[in-house]
Design an enzyme around this catalytic site. Sequence first.
Site, mmCIF file in Angstrom:
data_model
loop_
_atom_site.group_PDB
_atom_site.id
_atom_site.type_symbol
_atom_site.label_atom_id
_atom_site.label_comp_id
_atom_site.label_asym_id
_atom_site.label_seq_id
_atom_site.Cartn_x
_atom_site.Cartn_y
_atom_site.Cartn_z
ATOM 1 N N HIS A 501 -38.594 -47.187 26.603
ATOM 2 C CA HIS A 501 -39.927 -47.554 27.091
ATOM 3 C C HIS A 501 -40.089 -47.140 28.554
ATOM 4 O O HIS A 501 -39.096 -46.874 29.266
ATOM 5 C CB HIS A 501 -40.174 -49.063 26.962
ATOM 6 C CG HIS A 501 -39.219 -49.919 27.722
ATOM 7 N ND1 HIS A 501 -39.273 -50.104 29.092
ATOM 8 C CD2 HIS A 501 -38.164 -50.677 27.302
ATOM 9 C CE1 HIS A 501 -38.331 -50.920 29.488
ATOM 10 N NE2 HIS A 501 -37.618 -51.283 28.400
ATOM 11 N N CYS A 520 -32.232 -51.985 27.078
ATOM 12 C CA CYS A 520 -33.205 -50.960 26.721
ATOM 13 C C CYS A 520 -32.919 -49.658 27.484
ATOM 14 O O CYS A 520 -32.151 -49.625 28.442
ATOM 15 C CB CYS A 520 -34.616 -51.446 27.038
ATOM 16 S SG CYS A 520 -35.212 -52.710 25.900
#
Length: 555
Positions: A501, A520
Amino acid sequence: MANDTNDALFDPERTAYLPPLPVPGGAAQSHAHARHAEQPAFEALFAPSAPESIPPEGIAGHAAGAAAVSGARRRHVGLIVTLCVFAALLVALVGGFFGARAYFADRVAPGVSFGGTSLAGMTADEARNVVAAKADESKIAITASDGKTATVSLKDLGVTADVDGTVMNLLNAKSGGTLGAEIARINPWASSDVPLSLSTDKLALANALTERFVHEDDRAVASTVAYADASSNFAVTAGRDGQSPIAQPVEQAVAAVAERPGTVVNASVTYESVAMPVSVGTAQQAADQANARLASKLVVNNGSKKSFTVPAAEIAKWIGFDTDPEQGTVTLKYDDAAVKSYLEATLPNELKQDMVKASVVTNKAGAVMTTLREGVDGVTVTGVDDAVTAVTAALHSGESATSTVKTETTKFETESRAVDYDSPNGDPHVVVNLSEQKVYAYKGSTLVNTFLTSTGKLSTPSDNGTFFVYIKYESKTMRGADYVTPNVPWAIFYNQGEALHGAPWNPDGIAKGEPRSHGCVNMNVADAKWVYDFLPVGAMVQVVGTTPTAAVRAS
Protein backbone atom coordinates in the site's frame (compact mmCIF):
# COMPACT_ATOMS: atom_id res chain seq x y z
CA MET A 1 -127.21 -83.62 -13.58
CA ALA A 2 -129.45 -82.65 -16.53
CA ASN A 3 -127.01 -80.12 -17.99
CA ASP A 4 -123.60 -81.72 -18.35
CA THR A 5 -122.22 -78.60 -19.95
CA ASN A 6 -123.06 -76.39 -16.97
CA ASP A 7 -121.85 -79.08 -14.59
CA ALA A 8 -118.47 -78.87 -16.23
CA LEU A 9 -118.26 -75.13 -15.53
CA PHE A 10 -118.06 -75.50 -11.77
CA ASP A 11 -116.52 -78.18 -9.59
CA PRO A 12 -117.46 -77.80 -5.92
CA GLU A 13 -114.49 -79.93 -4.88
CA ARG A 14 -112.03 -77.47 -6.48
CA THR A 15 -113.91 -74.24 -5.53
CA ALA A 16 -112.83 -72.69 -8.79
CA TYR A 17 -114.27 -72.07 -12.17
CA LEU A 18 -113.29 -74.39 -14.99
CA PRO A 19 -113.23 -73.57 -18.68
CA PRO A 20 -116.64 -74.15 -20.41
CA LEU A 21 -116.95 -76.92 -22.94
CA PRO A 22 -117.97 -76.11 -26.50
CA VAL A 23 -121.58 -76.97 -27.50
CA PRO A 24 -121.80 -77.99 -31.14
CA GLY A 25 -124.33 -76.19 -33.24
CA GLY A 26 -125.17 -73.46 -30.70
CA ALA A 27 -124.43 -70.01 -32.04
CA ALA A 28 -124.63 -68.29 -28.68
CA GLN A 29 -122.62 -71.02 -27.12
CA SER A 30 -120.02 -70.89 -29.91
CA HIS A 31 -119.80 -67.13 -29.50
CA ALA A 32 -119.30 -67.50 -25.74
CA HIS A 33 -116.69 -70.13 -26.32
CA ALA A 34 -114.81 -67.91 -28.73
CA ARG A 35 -114.97 -64.95 -26.29
CA HIS A 36 -113.74 -67.21 -23.49
CA ALA A 37 -110.79 -68.29 -25.61
CA GLU A 38 -109.76 -64.64 -26.14
CA GLN A 39 -109.88 -63.69 -22.40
CA PRO A 40 -106.61 -63.45 -20.47
CA ALA A 41 -105.84 -66.10 -17.93
CA PHE A 42 -106.72 -63.64 -15.09
CA GLU A 43 -110.29 -63.22 -16.43
CA ALA A 44 -110.55 -66.93 -17.15
CA LEU A 45 -109.88 -67.67 -13.52
CA PHE A 46 -111.91 -64.96 -11.80
CA ALA A 47 -114.71 -63.82 -14.19
CA PRO A 48 -117.98 -65.71 -13.16
CA SER A 49 -120.22 -67.40 -15.75
CA ALA A 50 -123.74 -66.19 -16.50
CA PRO A 51 -126.25 -67.12 -13.77
CA GLU A 52 -128.41 -69.20 -16.06
CA SER A 53 -125.49 -71.53 -16.71
CA ILE A 54 -125.38 -72.66 -13.06
CA PRO A 55 -127.69 -75.49 -12.12
CA PRO A 56 -129.84 -75.04 -9.02
CA GLU A 57 -128.02 -77.66 -7.02
CA GLY A 58 -124.65 -75.80 -7.71
CA ILE A 59 -125.71 -72.35 -6.50
CA ALA A 60 -124.49 -72.86 -2.90
CA GLY A 61 -121.13 -74.20 -4.00
CA HIS A 62 -120.81 -71.48 -6.55
CA ALA A 63 -121.45 -68.75 -3.93
CA ALA A 64 -118.93 -70.26 -1.50
CA GLY A 65 -116.24 -70.41 -4.17
CA ALA A 66 -116.90 -66.84 -5.27
CA ALA A 67 -116.59 -65.62 -1.69
CA ALA A 68 -113.26 -67.44 -1.20
CA VAL A 69 -111.82 -66.02 -4.44
CA SER A 70 -112.97 -62.51 -3.55
CA GLY A 71 -111.30 -62.72 -0.10
CA ALA A 72 -108.06 -64.00 -1.55
CA ARG A 73 -108.11 -61.24 -4.10
CA ARG A 74 -108.64 -58.58 -1.41
CA ARG A 75 -105.84 -60.00 0.72
CA HIS A 76 -103.52 -60.00 -2.29
CA VAL A 77 -104.28 -56.37 -3.14
CA GLY A 78 -103.97 -55.30 0.53
CA LEU A 79 -100.55 -56.91 0.80
CA ILE A 80 -99.36 -55.11 -2.30
CA VAL A 81 -100.64 -51.77 -0.98
CA THR A 82 -98.99 -52.35 2.41
CA LEU A 83 -95.67 -53.22 0.81
CA CYS A 84 -95.84 -50.12 -1.41
CA VAL A 85 -96.60 -47.85 1.56
CA PHE A 86 -93.78 -49.43 3.58
CA ALA A 87 -91.33 -49.00 0.70
CA ALA A 88 -92.35 -45.37 0.26
CA LEU A 89 -91.90 -44.71 3.97
CA LEU A 90 -88.53 -46.46 3.95
CA VAL A 91 -87.33 -44.39 0.98
CA ALA A 92 -88.55 -41.22 2.70
CA LEU A 93 -86.83 -42.14 5.96
CA VAL A 94 -83.53 -43.03 4.28
CA GLY A 95 -83.64 -39.91 2.14
CA GLY A 96 -84.53 -37.79 5.13
CA PHE A 97 -81.68 -39.30 7.18
CA PHE A 98 -79.03 -38.64 4.55
CA GLY A 99 -80.41 -35.20 3.84
CA ALA A 100 -80.44 -34.29 7.52
CA ARG A 101 -76.99 -35.70 8.06
CA ALA A 102 -75.59 -33.65 5.18
CA TYR A 103 -77.35 -30.50 6.36
CA PHE A 104 -76.12 -30.82 9.94
CA ALA A 105 -72.60 -31.97 8.98
CA ASP A 106 -71.19 -28.50 9.72
CA ARG A 107 -74.00 -27.18 11.87
CA VAL A 108 -75.16 -27.63 15.43
CA ALA A 109 -77.30 -30.77 15.69
CA PRO A 110 -81.01 -30.77 16.64
CA GLY A 111 -81.59 -30.87 20.38
CA VAL A 112 -78.29 -29.12 21.20
CA SER A 113 -78.55 -26.04 23.40
CA PHE A 114 -76.24 -23.58 25.10
CA GLY A 115 -77.24 -21.74 28.23
CA GLY A 116 -80.85 -22.86 27.75
CA THR A 117 -80.97 -21.54 24.17
CA SER A 118 -81.34 -23.96 21.27
CA LEU A 119 -78.57 -23.55 18.72
CA ALA A 120 -79.84 -26.28 16.38
CA GLY A 121 -78.96 -25.64 12.76
CA MET A 122 -76.49 -22.80 13.49
CA THR A 123 -73.20 -22.55 11.62
CA ALA A 124 -69.90 -22.15 13.48
CA ASP A 125 -69.93 -18.38 12.99
CA GLU A 126 -73.52 -18.06 14.17
CA ALA A 127 -72.83 -20.21 17.22
CA ARG A 128 -69.65 -18.23 17.94
CA ASN A 129 -71.65 -15.01 18.11
CA VAL A 130 -74.05 -16.55 20.62
CA VAL A 131 -71.27 -18.04 22.75
CA ALA A 132 -69.29 -14.78 22.79
CA ALA A 133 -72.38 -12.78 23.71
CA LYS A 134 -73.30 -15.11 26.57
CA ALA A 135 -69.72 -15.15 27.82
CA ASP A 136 -69.82 -11.35 27.97
CA GLU A 137 -73.17 -11.43 29.74
CA SER A 138 -71.94 -13.89 32.39
CA LYS A 139 -71.33 -12.18 35.72
CA ILE A 140 -70.51 -13.05 39.31
CA ALA A 141 -72.38 -10.97 41.93
CA ILE A 142 -70.10 -10.99 45.00
CA THR A 143 -71.11 -10.00 48.49
CA ALA A 144 -68.35 -9.77 51.12
CA SER A 145 -68.81 -10.43 54.82
CA ASP A 146 -68.22 -6.73 55.59
CA GLY A 147 -71.08 -5.67 53.31
CA LYS A 148 -69.04 -4.70 50.25
CA THR A 149 -70.52 -5.83 46.93
CA ALA A 150 -69.38 -6.03 43.34
CA THR A 151 -70.73 -7.54 40.14
CA VAL A 152 -67.76 -8.65 38.09
CA SER A 153 -67.30 -10.03 34.59
CA LEU A 154 -65.42 -13.27 33.95
CA LYS A 155 -62.59 -11.39 32.26
CA ASP A 156 -62.15 -9.08 35.24
CA LEU A 157 -61.76 -12.13 37.46
CA GLY A 158 -58.99 -13.60 35.35
CA VAL A 159 -61.34 -16.18 33.82
CA THR A 160 -60.90 -16.83 30.11
CA ALA A 161 -63.80 -18.07 28.00
CA ASP A 162 -62.66 -20.46 25.29
CA VAL A 163 -65.19 -19.39 22.68
CA ASP A 164 -63.71 -21.43 19.83
CA GLY A 165 -63.41 -24.53 22.00
CA THR A 166 -67.03 -24.18 23.10
CA VAL A 167 -68.17 -23.80 19.50
CA MET A 168 -66.25 -26.95 18.59
CA ASN A 169 -68.00 -28.81 21.43
CA LEU A 170 -71.37 -27.55 20.16
CA LEU A 171 -70.66 -28.74 16.63
CA ASN A 172 -69.49 -32.14 17.92
CA ALA A 173 -72.31 -32.62 20.43
CA LYS A 174 -74.13 -35.94 20.05
CA SER A 175 -71.57 -37.07 17.47
CA GLY A 176 -70.35 -40.60 17.09
CA GLY A 177 -68.69 -42.90 14.63
CA THR A 178 -71.45 -45.47 14.24
CA LEU A 179 -74.67 -45.42 12.21
CA GLY A 180 -76.67 -45.55 15.43
CA ALA A 181 -74.80 -42.52 16.74
CA GLU A 182 -75.40 -40.66 13.48
CA ILE A 183 -79.12 -41.35 13.74
CA ALA A 184 -79.14 -40.25 17.37
CA ARG A 185 -77.28 -37.04 16.44
CA ILE A 186 -80.10 -35.80 14.19
CA ASN A 187 -82.81 -36.97 16.59
CA PRO A 188 -84.40 -33.73 17.87
CA TRP A 189 -85.78 -35.49 20.96
CA ALA A 190 -82.27 -36.42 22.17
CA SER A 191 -81.03 -33.28 23.92
CA SER A 192 -77.59 -32.05 24.96
CA ASP A 193 -76.79 -28.81 26.81
CA VAL A 194 -73.17 -27.79 26.18
CA PRO A 195 -71.37 -25.80 28.92
CA LEU A 196 -69.12 -22.79 28.39
CA SER A 197 -65.45 -23.80 28.37
CA LEU A 198 -63.60 -21.70 30.95
CA SER A 199 -60.07 -21.56 32.36
CA THR A 200 -59.23 -19.71 35.56
CA ASP A 201 -55.97 -17.97 36.45
CA LYS A 202 -56.13 -18.43 40.22
CA LEU A 203 -53.55 -15.72 40.93
CA ALA A 204 -55.43 -13.23 38.77
CA LEU A 205 -58.70 -14.23 40.49
CA ALA A 206 -57.19 -13.76 43.95
CA ASN A 207 -55.70 -10.41 42.93
CA ALA A 208 -59.02 -9.25 41.46
CA LEU A 209 -60.88 -10.08 44.66
CA THR A 210 -58.19 -8.46 46.77
CA GLU A 211 -58.23 -5.25 44.73
CA ARG A 212 -62.01 -4.91 45.09
CA PHE A 213 -62.49 -5.94 48.69
CA VAL A 214 -59.27 -5.35 50.62
CA HIS A 215 -57.61 -1.98 51.17
CA GLU A 216 -54.18 -1.78 49.59
CA ASP A 217 -52.42 -1.41 52.94
CA ASP A 218 -54.14 -4.52 54.34
CA ARG A 219 -53.56 -6.90 51.45
CA ALA A 220 -51.58 -10.11 51.56
CA VAL A 221 -49.47 -10.13 48.43
CA ALA A 222 -47.80 -13.14 46.83
CA SER A 223 -44.17 -12.94 45.76
CA THR A 224 -43.99 -12.86 41.99
CA VAL A 225 -41.47 -13.55 39.23
CA ALA A 226 -41.04 -11.44 36.10
CA TYR A 227 -38.46 -10.87 33.39
CA ALA A 228 -36.39 -7.72 33.89
CA ASP A 229 -35.08 -6.15 30.68
CA ALA A 230 -32.40 -4.20 32.58
CA SER A 231 -30.77 -7.35 33.97
CA SER A 232 -31.86 -9.69 31.15
CA ASN A 233 -33.07 -12.32 33.60
CA PHE A 234 -36.02 -13.26 35.80
CA ALA A 235 -36.22 -11.45 39.13
CA VAL A 236 -38.43 -11.79 42.22
CA THR A 237 -40.67 -9.12 43.70
CA ALA A 238 -41.26 -9.95 47.37
CA GLY A 239 -44.81 -10.24 48.72
CA ARG A 240 -46.13 -9.54 52.24
CA ASP A 241 -48.53 -10.84 54.91
CA GLY A 242 -52.05 -9.44 55.24
CA GLN A 243 -55.74 -10.08 54.65
CA SER A 244 -57.00 -12.08 51.74
CA PRO A 245 -60.47 -13.00 50.46
CA ILE A 246 -61.28 -16.69 50.40
CA ALA A 247 -61.63 -17.36 46.68
CA GLN A 248 -63.24 -20.81 46.72
CA PRO A 249 -66.88 -19.60 46.68
CA VAL A 250 -66.12 -17.42 43.67
CA GLU A 251 -64.42 -20.33 41.93
CA GLN A 252 -67.57 -22.39 42.55
CA ALA A 253 -69.68 -19.57 41.12
CA VAL A 254 -67.48 -19.55 38.01
CA ALA A 255 -68.12 -23.28 37.62
CA ALA A 256 -71.87 -22.60 37.89
CA VAL A 257 -71.63 -19.92 35.20
CA ALA A 258 -70.04 -22.48 32.90
CA GLU A 259 -73.21 -24.56 33.21
CA ARG A 260 -75.50 -21.52 32.96
CA PRO A 261 -73.72 -19.07 30.64
CA GLY A 262 -75.26 -15.66 30.18
CA THR A 263 -76.53 -15.49 33.77
CA VAL A 264 -75.49 -13.72 36.97
CA VAL A 265 -74.41 -16.13 39.72
CA ASN A 266 -74.16 -15.04 43.36
CA ALA A 267 -71.15 -15.70 45.58
CA SER A 268 -70.36 -14.82 49.19
CA VAL A 269 -66.80 -13.96 50.22
CA THR A 270 -65.17 -13.93 53.63
CA TYR A 271 -61.67 -12.87 54.67
CA GLU A 272 -58.79 -14.54 56.39
CA SER A 273 -55.49 -13.32 57.79
CA VAL A 274 -52.79 -15.01 55.85
CA ALA A 275 -49.07 -15.10 55.57
CA MET A 276 -47.48 -14.08 52.33
CA PRO A 277 -49.39 -16.33 49.86
CA VAL A 278 -46.20 -17.23 47.98
CA SER A 279 -42.89 -16.92 49.81
CA VAL A 280 -39.83 -15.19 48.43
CA GLY A 281 -37.97 -18.49 48.56
CA THR A 282 -40.61 -20.28 46.49
CA ALA A 283 -40.64 -17.50 43.92
CA GLN A 284 -36.82 -17.47 43.79
CA GLN A 285 -36.76 -21.20 43.04
CA ALA A 286 -39.04 -20.59 40.07
CA ALA A 287 -36.88 -17.64 38.94
CA ASP A 288 -33.75 -19.79 39.14
CA GLN A 289 -35.38 -22.48 37.03
CA ALA A 290 -36.41 -19.90 34.46
CA ASN A 291 -32.94 -18.30 34.38
CA ALA A 292 -31.35 -21.71 33.88
CA ARG A 293 -33.41 -21.98 30.71
CA LEU A 294 -32.19 -18.58 29.55
CA ALA A 295 -28.62 -19.81 29.99
CA SER A 296 -29.20 -22.96 27.94
CA LYS A 297 -28.13 -22.95 24.30
CA LEU A 298 -30.90 -23.74 21.84
CA VAL A 299 -29.09 -24.09 18.52
CA VAL A 300 -30.54 -25.00 15.15
CA ASN A 301 -28.39 -25.57 12.05
CA ASN A 302 -29.01 -26.22 8.38
CA GLY A 303 -26.66 -29.17 8.10
CA SER A 304 -24.13 -27.03 6.24
CA LYS A 305 -22.41 -23.80 7.25
CA LYS A 306 -25.12 -21.89 9.03
CA SER A 307 -26.52 -22.19 12.54
CA PHE A 308 -28.85 -20.09 14.64
CA THR A 309 -28.91 -19.72 18.41
CA VAL A 310 -32.25 -18.64 19.86
CA PRO A 311 -31.68 -15.37 21.79
CA ALA A 312 -32.22 -15.54 25.54
CA ALA A 313 -34.63 -12.60 25.32
CA GLU A 314 -36.80 -14.68 22.98
CA ILE A 315 -36.69 -17.71 25.28
CA ALA A 316 -37.89 -15.45 28.08
CA LYS A 317 -41.07 -14.75 26.09
CA TRP A 318 -41.87 -18.47 26.06
CA ILE A 319 -41.68 -18.87 29.84
CA GLY A 320 -44.56 -18.03 32.14
CA PHE A 321 -45.54 -18.80 35.73
CA ASP A 322 -48.57 -20.49 37.25
CA THR A 323 -48.94 -18.99 40.72
CA ASP A 324 -51.42 -20.63 43.08
CA PRO A 325 -51.88 -18.45 46.18
CA GLU A 326 -53.99 -21.12 47.88
CA GLN A 327 -51.24 -23.71 47.59
CA GLY A 328 -48.38 -21.20 47.87
CA THR A 329 -46.71 -22.53 44.73
CA VAL A 330 -45.14 -21.13 41.60
CA THR A 331 -44.56 -23.45 38.66
CA LEU A 332 -43.12 -22.76 35.25
CA LYS A 333 -45.32 -23.00 32.18
CA TYR A 334 -44.36 -22.76 28.53
CA ASP A 335 -45.98 -21.27 25.47
CA ASP A 336 -45.36 -24.10 23.01
CA ALA A 337 -47.46 -22.38 20.35
CA ALA A 338 -45.19 -19.31 20.54
CA VAL A 339 -42.12 -21.54 20.15
CA LYS A 340 -43.56 -23.08 17.00
CA SER A 341 -44.68 -19.74 15.56
CA TYR A 342 -41.30 -18.08 16.19
CA LEU A 343 -39.21 -20.91 14.73
CA GLU A 344 -41.43 -21.25 11.66
CA ALA A 345 -41.10 -17.53 10.97
CA THR A 346 -37.39 -17.20 11.81
CA LEU A 347 -35.48 -20.31 10.76
CA PRO A 348 -36.16 -20.27 6.99
CA ASN A 349 -34.52 -16.82 6.74
CA GLU A 350 -31.78 -17.34 9.31
CA LEU A 351 -30.67 -20.68 7.88
CA LYS A 352 -31.11 -19.91 4.20
CA GLN A 353 -27.76 -20.14 2.43
CA ASP A 354 -27.11 -18.65 -0.98
CA MET A 355 -24.97 -20.70 -3.29
CA VAL A 356 -21.49 -19.15 -3.73
CA LYS A 357 -19.27 -20.24 -6.59
CA ALA A 358 -15.77 -21.31 -5.68
CA SER A 359 -13.03 -19.29 -7.39
CA VAL A 360 -9.61 -20.81 -7.96
CA VAL A 361 -6.41 -19.92 -9.81
CA THR A 362 -4.69 -22.68 -11.73
CA ASN A 363 -1.43 -22.97 -13.62
CA LYS A 364 -1.22 -23.93 -17.24
CA ALA A 365 -1.38 -27.63 -16.31
CA GLY A 366 -4.68 -27.09 -14.47
CA ALA A 367 -3.31 -27.57 -10.96
CA VAL A 368 -4.91 -25.25 -8.40
CA MET A 369 -2.42 -22.66 -7.18
CA THR A 370 -4.78 -20.85 -4.82
CA THR A 371 -8.45 -20.65 -3.87
CA LEU A 372 -9.62 -17.08 -4.01
CA ARG A 373 -13.09 -17.86 -2.73
CA GLU A 374 -14.43 -20.93 -0.98
CA GLY A 375 -17.51 -22.45 -2.56
CA VAL A 376 -20.69 -22.56 -0.51
CA ASP A 377 -23.64 -24.87 -1.17
CA GLY A 378 -27.03 -23.25 -1.55
CA VAL A 379 -29.43 -24.34 1.19
CA THR A 380 -33.21 -23.85 1.38
CA VAL A 381 -35.15 -24.77 4.51
CA THR A 382 -38.06 -27.09 3.71
CA GLY A 383 -39.25 -28.07 7.18
CA VAL A 384 -38.73 -27.01 10.80
CA ASP A 385 -40.87 -29.58 12.64
CA ASP A 386 -37.86 -31.51 14.01
CA ALA A 387 -36.32 -28.28 15.30
CA VAL A 388 -39.61 -27.25 16.92
CA THR A 389 -39.84 -30.59 18.70
CA ALA A 390 -36.22 -30.44 19.90
CA VAL A 391 -36.37 -26.83 21.07
CA THR A 392 -39.69 -27.36 22.87
CA ALA A 393 -38.40 -30.45 24.66
CA ALA A 394 -35.19 -28.64 25.68
CA LEU A 395 -37.19 -25.69 26.97
CA HIS A 396 -39.29 -27.95 29.16
CA SER A 397 -36.29 -29.90 30.48
CA GLY A 398 -34.01 -26.88 30.91
CA GLU A 399 -31.24 -28.46 28.85
CA SER A 400 -29.29 -27.21 25.87
CA ALA A 401 -30.05 -28.75 22.49
CA THR A 402 -28.80 -28.70 18.93
CA SER A 403 -31.11 -29.71 16.10
CA THR A 404 -31.16 -29.62 12.32
CA VAL A 405 -33.90 -28.44 9.98
CA LYS A 406 -34.90 -30.25 6.81
CA THR A 407 -33.34 -28.68 3.73
CA GLU A 408 -32.78 -28.88 0.01
CA THR A 409 -29.18 -28.36 -1.12
CA THR A 410 -27.82 -26.89 -4.35
CA LYS A 411 -24.17 -27.89 -4.86
CA PHE A 412 -21.83 -24.97 -5.49
CA GLU A 413 -20.08 -24.51 -8.82
CA THR A 414 -16.40 -23.75 -9.34
CA GLU A 415 -14.96 -21.11 -11.63
CA SER A 416 -11.25 -21.12 -12.38
CA ARG A 417 -8.73 -18.80 -13.97
CA ALA A 418 -5.56 -20.20 -15.48
CA VAL A 419 -2.41 -18.10 -15.19
CA ASP A 420 0.98 -18.31 -16.84
CA TYR A 421 3.84 -16.98 -14.73
CA ASP A 422 6.57 -18.80 -16.65
CA SER A 423 6.26 -17.59 -20.25
CA PRO A 424 7.48 -14.19 -21.47
CA ASN A 425 4.77 -11.52 -21.24
CA GLY A 426 2.55 -13.88 -19.27
CA ASP A 427 0.25 -12.95 -16.40
CA PRO A 428 1.08 -10.14 -13.93
CA HIS A 429 2.61 -10.91 -10.53
CA VAL A 430 5.13 -9.34 -8.14
CA VAL A 431 8.09 -10.45 -6.10
CA VAL A 432 8.89 -8.66 -2.83
CA ASN A 433 12.58 -9.05 -2.01
CA LEU A 434 13.07 -8.41 1.69
CA SER A 435 16.84 -8.52 1.46
CA GLU A 436 16.91 -5.81 -1.22
CA GLN A 437 13.83 -3.92 0.06
CA LYS A 438 12.46 -3.81 -3.48
CA VAL A 439 9.30 -4.87 -5.34
CA TYR A 440 9.69 -6.42 -8.80
CA ALA A 441 6.70 -6.47 -11.20
CA TYR A 442 6.56 -9.22 -13.82
CA LYS A 443 4.42 -10.29 -16.73
CA GLY A 444 5.10 -13.98 -16.79
CA SER A 445 8.90 -14.17 -16.85
CA THR A 446 9.27 -10.62 -18.16
CA LEU A 447 10.28 -7.94 -15.63
CA VAL A 448 8.29 -4.79 -16.37
CA ASN A 449 8.95 -2.53 -13.35
CA THR A 450 10.90 -2.17 -10.09
CA PHE A 451 10.00 -0.16 -6.97
CA LEU A 452 11.60 0.75 -3.66
CA THR A 453 9.91 -0.37 -0.46
CA SER A 454 10.07 -0.48 3.32
CA THR A 455 8.82 -3.79 4.71
CA GLY A 456 8.11 -5.09 8.22
CA LYS A 457 10.68 -4.38 10.92
CA LEU A 458 12.40 -7.20 12.78
CA SER A 459 9.80 -7.19 15.61
CA THR A 460 6.90 -7.36 13.12
CA PRO A 461 8.44 -8.80 9.95
CA SER A 462 6.71 -9.42 6.64
CA ASP A 463 6.00 -13.12 6.16
CA ASN A 464 7.89 -15.11 3.55
CA GLY A 465 5.92 -17.26 1.13
CA THR A 466 3.79 -17.40 -1.95
CA PHE A 467 0.47 -15.59 -1.61
CA PHE A 468 -2.32 -14.33 -3.82
CA VAL A 469 -4.22 -11.06 -3.82
CA TYR A 470 -7.66 -11.61 -2.26
CA ILE A 471 -9.02 -8.04 -2.00
CA LYS A 472 -8.10 -4.46 -2.91
CA TYR A 473 -9.18 -1.05 -1.54
CA GLU A 474 -8.57 2.38 -3.00
CA SER A 475 -8.63 3.67 0.58
CA LYS A 476 -8.70 1.72 3.82
CA THR A 477 -8.45 2.35 7.57
CA MET A 478 -5.80 -0.01 8.87
CA ARG A 479 -5.65 -1.09 12.50
CA GLY A 480 -3.17 -2.94 14.64
CA ALA A 481 -2.42 -3.59 18.29
CA ASP A 482 -0.86 -0.17 18.75
CA TYR A 483 -2.03 1.92 15.79
CA VAL A 484 -5.03 3.07 13.76
CA THR A 485 -4.24 4.64 10.38
CA PRO A 486 -7.17 5.98 8.37
CA ASN A 487 -7.27 6.57 4.60
CA VAL A 488 -4.38 4.30 3.65
CA PRO A 489 -4.23 4.58 -0.20
CA TRP A 490 -4.12 1.77 -2.74
CA ALA A 491 -4.17 -1.19 -0.33
CA ILE A 492 -3.62 -4.62 -1.92
CA PHE A 493 -4.18 -7.42 0.63
CA TYR A 494 -2.47 -10.74 -0.02
CA ASN A 495 -1.73 -12.37 3.40
CA GLN A 496 -4.37 -11.82 6.07
CA GLY A 497 -3.55 -8.31 7.38
CA GLU A 498 -0.46 -7.82 5.21
CA ALA A 499 -0.76 -5.64 2.12
CA LEU A 500 1.18 -3.60 -0.40
CA HIS A 501 0.00 0.00 0.00
CA GLY A 502 0.96 3.64 -0.27
CA ALA A 503 2.73 5.05 2.81
CA PRO A 504 2.92 8.84 2.53
CA TRP A 505 4.14 8.99 6.15
CA ASN A 506 7.27 6.86 5.39
CA PRO A 507 9.10 8.32 2.37
CA ASP A 508 12.45 8.25 4.20
CA GLY A 509 12.23 4.58 5.12
CA ILE A 510 11.24 3.69 1.55
CA ALA A 511 14.12 5.67 0.14
CA LYS A 512 16.69 4.08 2.47
CA GLY A 513 15.26 0.57 2.27
CA GLU A 514 14.87 0.46 6.04
CA PRO A 515 12.23 -1.92 7.43
CA ARG A 516 9.78 0.15 9.50
CA SER A 517 6.27 -1.28 9.03
CA HIS A 518 4.09 -3.64 11.08
CA GLY A 519 4.39 -6.27 8.32
CA CYS A 520 2.97 -4.49 5.29
CA VAL A 521 4.97 -3.50 2.21
CA ASN A 522 5.21 0.32 2.28
CA MET A 523 5.51 2.02 -1.11
CA ASN A 524 5.45 5.54 -2.44
CA VAL A 525 1.87 6.51 -3.24
CA ALA A 526 2.37 6.73 -7.02
CA ASP A 527 4.14 3.37 -7.07
CA ALA A 528 1.37 1.77 -5.02
CA LYS A 529 -1.21 3.13 -7.48
CA TRP A 530 0.72 1.57 -10.37
CA VAL A 531 0.85 -1.84 -8.64
CA TYR A 532 -2.86 -1.52 -7.66
CA ASP A 533 -3.78 -1.14 -11.34
CA PHE A 534 -1.29 -3.81 -12.42
CA LEU A 535 -2.28 -6.67 -10.11
CA PRO A 536 -5.75 -8.23 -10.41
CA VAL A 537 -7.41 -10.07 -7.54
CA GLY A 538 -5.92 -13.57 -7.59
CA ALA A 539 -2.49 -12.43 -8.78
CA MET A 540 0.55 -14.00 -7.15
CA VAL A 541 2.68 -12.17 -4.59
CA GLN A 542 5.94 -13.88 -3.68
CA VAL A 543 7.86 -12.68 -0.62
CA VAL A 544 11.50 -13.81 -0.61
CA GLY A 545 14.74 -12.97 1.13
CA THR A 546 15.54 -11.97 4.70
CA THR A 547 14.56 -8.88 6.66
CA PRO A 548 17.68 -6.70 7.07
CA THR A 549 18.74 -5.28 10.41
CA ALA A 550 19.40 -1.82 8.96
CA ALA A 551 18.84 0.29 5.88
CA VAL A 552 20.08 -1.32 2.68
CA ARG A 553 20.46 1.94 0.75
CA ALA A 554 22.50 5.00 1.47
CA SER A 555 20.54 8.16 2.17
